[in-house]
Scaffold this active site. Structure first.
Site, PDB file in Angstrom:
ATOM      1  N   GLY A   1      18.320  40.542  10.071  1.00  0.00           N
ATOM      2  CA  GLY A   1      19.017  41.698   9.872  1.00  0.00           C
ATOM      3  C   GLY A   1      19.688  42.276  11.476  1.00  0.00           C
ATOM      4  N   SER A   2      19.878  42.965  11.625  1.00  0.00           N
ATOM      5  CA  SER A   2      21.097  43.989  11.268  1.00  0.00           C
ATOM      6  C   SER A   2      21.767  44.844  12.273  1.00  0.00           C
ATOM      7  CB  SER A   2      20.755  44.755  10.022  1.00  0.00           C
ATOM      8  OG  SER A   2      19.986  45.739  10.392  1.00  0.00           O
ATOM      9  N   ARG A   3      21.054  45.888  12.931  1.00  0.00           N
ATOM     10  CA  ARG A   3      21.610  46.810  13.894  1.00  0.00           C
ATOM     11  C   ARG A   3      20.469  47.779  14.573  1.00  0.00           C
ATOM     12  NH1 ARG A   3      24.944  51.404  10.963  1.00  0.00           N
ATOM     13  NH2 ARG A   3      23.981  53.141  12.443  1.00  0.00           N
TER      14      ARG A   3
END
Length: 217
Positions: free
Chosen positions: A185-187
């Site tokens: 993931g991701s952020r």
């Protein structure tokens, strides 16, 4: 060096790699088939291995600056309403992590953990406007010496299926130490006090525990 969160997955991947190639050797004598299976499975194993890498960083701990908690690209710098903890306006610095980035999360500043909360949620793409409120995520607040309380939030994306968070309320933590991991993931969003000077720009690539997001002179 690999992160401890990847040891089990790496072991399973290695066993599958060996089993698949052994099975291929028993099933066929065609050299091109053996080499094709070996090549594809080897590339897959290398991709998994690189995802869980945990490189050492030249961490220079300093209470006068906040460092990026992850590797990635800055995708947003804006004033927003932080609804979970502060319930007021904060300066958001958002960092997007591609599958090729190091996915270790590191403490952006030294201090004491005041809040640490996990939330179940959806798996919208990381850049979706509602992902920070509706996706699986963790929220951690650190009481710092110079910046007061700062918040960072790990956010799962469409591919990420597990967030690991080591922060415990009351814990004394050091800038740059491992604070967790986002698997596939991701952020990560960082919320700073309004008016905090920002050293990075949208589109800039940052390195966890090294790039200064902000600095007080």
């Amino acid at each position: 060096m690999f992160h401890k969160e990847g040891f089990k997955i790496l072991l399973v991947s290695l066993m599958l790699f060996i089993a698949l190639n052994l099975a291929t050797s028993f099933i066929t004598n065609l050299i091109w088939v053996k080499y094709t299976v070996f090549g594809i499975s080897f590339i897959f194993f290398i991709l998994v291995a690189q995802f869980f890498r945990n490189p050492k960083r030249g961490i220079l701990q300093n209470e006068n600056f906040v460092v990026a908690p992850v590797d990635g690209k800055v995708v947003a710098i804006e004033e927003v309403e932080e609804k979970e903890y502060f319930k007021d306006k904060r300066l958001l610095v958002s960092i997007f992590m591609s599958p090729l980035n190091v996915h270790v999360t590191r403490y952006p500043s030294s201090g004491e953990v005041k809040y640490s909360q996990y939330h179940k949620g959806k798996y919208l793409v990381a850049w979706h406007p509602k992902s920070s409120e509706e996706n699986e995520r963790t929220t951690v607040v650190i009481e710092t010496a110079k910046f007061g309380e700062i918040l960072y939030r790990q956010i799962a994306g469409a591919v990420a299926k597990r967030i690991v968070n080591y922060a415990v309320v009351g814990q004394k933590i050091n800038q740059g130490d491992d604070s967790g991991f986002i698997k596939f993931g991701s952020r990560v969003d960082v919320f700073l006090p309004i008016g905090t000077p920002v050293n990075v720009q949208i589109g800039e690539k940052v390195r966890g525990a090294e790039t200064k997001l902000t600095e007080l002179i």
